[in-house]
Scaffold this motif. Sequence first.
Motif, PDB file in Angstrom:
ATOM      1  N   LYS A 219      73.539  32.554  68.870  1.00 54.35           N
ATOM      2  CA  LYS A 219      73.234  31.549  69.883  1.00 54.35           C
ATOM      3  C   LYS A 219      74.142  31.690  71.107  1.00 54.35           C
ATOM      4  O   LYS A 219      73.701  31.513  72.237  1.00 54.35           O
ATOM      5  CB  LYS A 219      73.318  30.144  69.275  1.00 54.35           C
ATOM      6  CG  LYS A 219      72.292  29.903  68.150  1.00 54.35           C
ATOM      7  CD  LYS A 219      70.912  30.156  68.623  1.00 54.35           C
ATOM      8  CE  LYS A 219      69.781  30.156  67.627  1.00 54.35           C
ATOM      9  NZ  LYS A 219      69.680  29.249  66.536  1.00 54.35           N
ATOM     10  N   HIS A 239      64.575  30.856  72.490  1.00 52.13           N
ATOM     11  CA  HIS A 239      64.714  30.489  71.073  1.00 52.13           C
ATOM     12  C   HIS A 239      63.328  30.580  70.420  1.00 52.13           C
ATOM     13  O   HIS A 239      62.689  29.567  70.164  1.00 52.13           O
ATOM     14  CB  HIS A 239      65.269  29.057  70.999  1.00 52.13           C
ATOM     15  CG  HIS A 239      65.700  28.618  69.640  1.00 52.13           C
ATOM     16  ND1 HIS A 239      65.777  27.288  69.279  1.00 52.13           N
ATOM     17  CD2 HIS A 239      66.096  29.309  68.546  1.00 52.13           C
ATOM     18  CE1 HIS A 239      66.199  27.181  68.030  1.00 52.13           C
ATOM     19  NE2 HIS A 239      66.398  28.386  67.557  1.00 52.13           N
ATOM     20  N   SER A 261      65.393  23.990  66.256  1.00 52.31           N
ATOM     21  CA  SER A 261      66.068  24.376  65.013  1.00 52.31           C
ATOM     22  C   SER A 261      65.466  23.639  63.820  1.00 52.31           C
ATOM     23  O   SER A 261      65.231  22.430  63.887  1.00 52.31           O
ATOM     24  CB  SER A 261      67.557  24.060  65.120  1.00 52.31           C
ATOM     25  OG  SER A 261      68.091  24.729  66.231  1.00 52.31           O
ATOM     26  N   LYS A 265      60.177  28.159  62.664  1.00 51.22           N
ATOM     27  CA  LYS A 265      60.044  29.515  63.213  1.00 51.22           C
ATOM     28  C   LYS A 265      60.025  30.589  62.118  1.00 51.22           C
ATOM     29  O   LYS A 265      59.122  31.431  62.090  1.00 51.22           O
ATOM     30  CB  LYS A 265      61.183  29.822  64.207  1.00 51.22           C
ATOM     31  CG  LYS A 265      61.073  29.064  65.523  1.00 51.22           C
ATOM     32  CD  LYS A 265      62.165  29.437  66.500  1.00 51.22           C
ATOM     33  CE  LYS A 265      63.551  29.166  65.974  1.00 51.22           C
ATOM     34  NZ  LYS A 265      63.834  27.762  65.614  1.00 51.22           N
ATOM     35  N   ASP A 288      63.925  34.085  65.320  1.00 52.90           N
ATOM     36  CA  ASP A 288      64.767  33.060  65.966  1.00 52.90           C
ATOM     37  C   ASP A 288      64.973  33.264  67.469  1.00 52.90           C
ATOM     38  O   ASP A 288      65.071  32.298  68.196  1.00 52.90           O
ATOM     39  CB  ASP A 288      66.134  33.004  65.274  1.00 52.90           C
ATOM     40  CG  ASP A 288      66.905  31.718  65.564  1.00 52.90           C
ATOM     41  OD1 ASP A 288      66.321  30.632  65.418  1.00 52.90           O
ATOM     42  OD2 ASP A 288      68.088  31.797  65.948  1.00 52.90           O
TER      43      ASP A 288
HETATM   44 MN    MN Z   1      67.396  28.773  65.531  1.00 53.64          MN
END
Ligand code: MN
Length: 593
Positions: A219, A239, A261, A265, A288
Amino acid sequence: MATALKSDNGTVPANAPRSVVEWVDQVAALTRPARVHWCNGTKTEIDALRSSLIESQDLLPLNPESFPNCYLYRSDPSDVARVEHLTFVCTQDKADAGPNNHWMDPQAAHAKMDALFEGCMEGRTLYVVPYCMGPLDSPYSRVGVEITDSAYVVINMAIMTRMGTDALARIGADGHFVRGLHSTGDLSPERRFIMHFPEELAIKSFGSGYGGNALLGKKCHALRIASWQARQEGWLAEHMLILGLESPEGETHYVAAAFPSACGKTNLAMLIPPEVLNGWKVRTIGDDIAWLHPGPDGRLWAINPEAGYFGVVPGTNAMSNRNAYEMIRRDTLFTNVAVTADNEPWWEGLKTGTPVTDWQGRPYDPAQGPAAHPNSRFTVSATRNTDYDPQADNPAGVPLSAILFGGRRRTLTPLIYEAESWNHGVLMGAGVASETTAAATSQVGVLRRDPMAMKPFAGLHFGDYWANWLSVGKKLTQPPRLFHVNWFRRDDSGDYLWPGYGENLRVLQWMVSRVTGKTSARSTPIGFLPSAHDLNLSGLTLKEGALDALLAVDNAGWVQEMHEVGEFLAEYKDRLPPELEAERTRVLERLKN
Ligand code: MN
Ligand code: GTP
Ligand code: SPV
């Protein structure tokens, strides 16, 4: 040439660029480690590091018969998720970080962090971890070096990135690299900060060993730093998962999808078609992060910068995601799951087995909460996925036919709707709202705006970020179509209206038929929707009224929604692109007519 401290890994690698060696020297002088280890990424190296973690009981081998080469890591109980309130973007001008980020003056932030780093590696090993985000031979890939004092971080980075000698060689050729400095410190939440310096291509992270806080290639680099660079250079760092969807006729469409999040995904990227839809096939490019570049052909090309999956464990079972369920039965690092009497990993939603020890290593007692932490994770190489698409290694990436935005929303947003244009789609993405999850330490289940699923990850002012989306769109003569989906609608008793998981393919089918122009759609004020008969629902039984609810556009609800989106966008003031406000006004006018 400067020399680093004596390394227990022989000496400084012959191909180490001077800039890296000098930086390692500076950091070693500040943090005063007992030894310096330059990682080469070989199996021998990772095996040795794993063995030392097993010896120190930081890593627990799981049942070698049923879970060969699988290990359990228990984090500090206070260090189980990303910490958005302790994550900062430190730009010279505060305005550049935007109202969407916590900001600190770069000089003040460096001073604060260097004070924490001072002497923090005494008695410990400093690992130098060169990594490449993206295929080693792709022009779109970017390199970084993470310095860390955590062997757990090193073995994760070895799975999640192209780590070692080859990455170091690419730094030599590139000259530029992202400098990521990490220490677990004493894991005190009081001394935990994740600082980003996009103008310096630098990251400083202290006090956490957890995923997004500590695996700096993910990230911190591939989203926060990269989104800043992407805006300067005219591409997108997102993302998003990337998948290839092959129809029974053998035609493949590549699709990227941005969900916040823990909103699906990994599951969508690994989808297994329900039996009645056989002939369709989903292959995974990434689960991701996606880096998207306008190509010379006017299409948008995607690469996955990562090489592994750091996935949510709870909810994974043979029905929901058989691919992931099989994948994590070997060569997998588990973090914060529970254990059965047979020393097998266990988690909520597994649907078989019984936990005896919880994620904190205590005898399992339901009164003390779930057995596995809700944000427990698996780390596994992407190549362990039997549906891994070899195109993931293609240096050119894959051309996108569609992009989905989505969130976890129990009311209002339909199962799927399609934007009327690129700019309308950017408004749709900017307006995404989703209920918070256990992936970050804060209250779970609170609805918040999470534009393009990037609220925690955009390393720049959202106004500038959206302007970049609009300007990328202008470069595309064959843009992907933009859609919004919601797998998480619920009825009054709290049950999901849509079965989700593999059945989501039915929604992707409609999307493909839109892309290929094979189906018409209902034009509504919020965009194009399928009618019930446009969806292939054979073999599926939904609750009475569910489909109508999933495909309805609640006019009054949407008027309210568009007002709220307007209030949200207004926070971005003079940097809000006028095109977004124009799109919002257009939708609102249509809703009122
Ligand atoms: Mn993620
Ligand atoms: P991050 O790794 O945090 O970015 O999460 P992610 O977006 O990859 O989410 P993931 O696929 O791991 O799913 C998160 C949780 O949502 C898991 O517990 C899944 O079982 C659940 N989930 C995923 N897809 C669906 C779906 O279609 N319907 C429902 N009801 N739940 C889903
Ligand atoms: C997320 O929270 O979106 C994740 C896990 O993918 S982490 O690596 O912690 O960011």
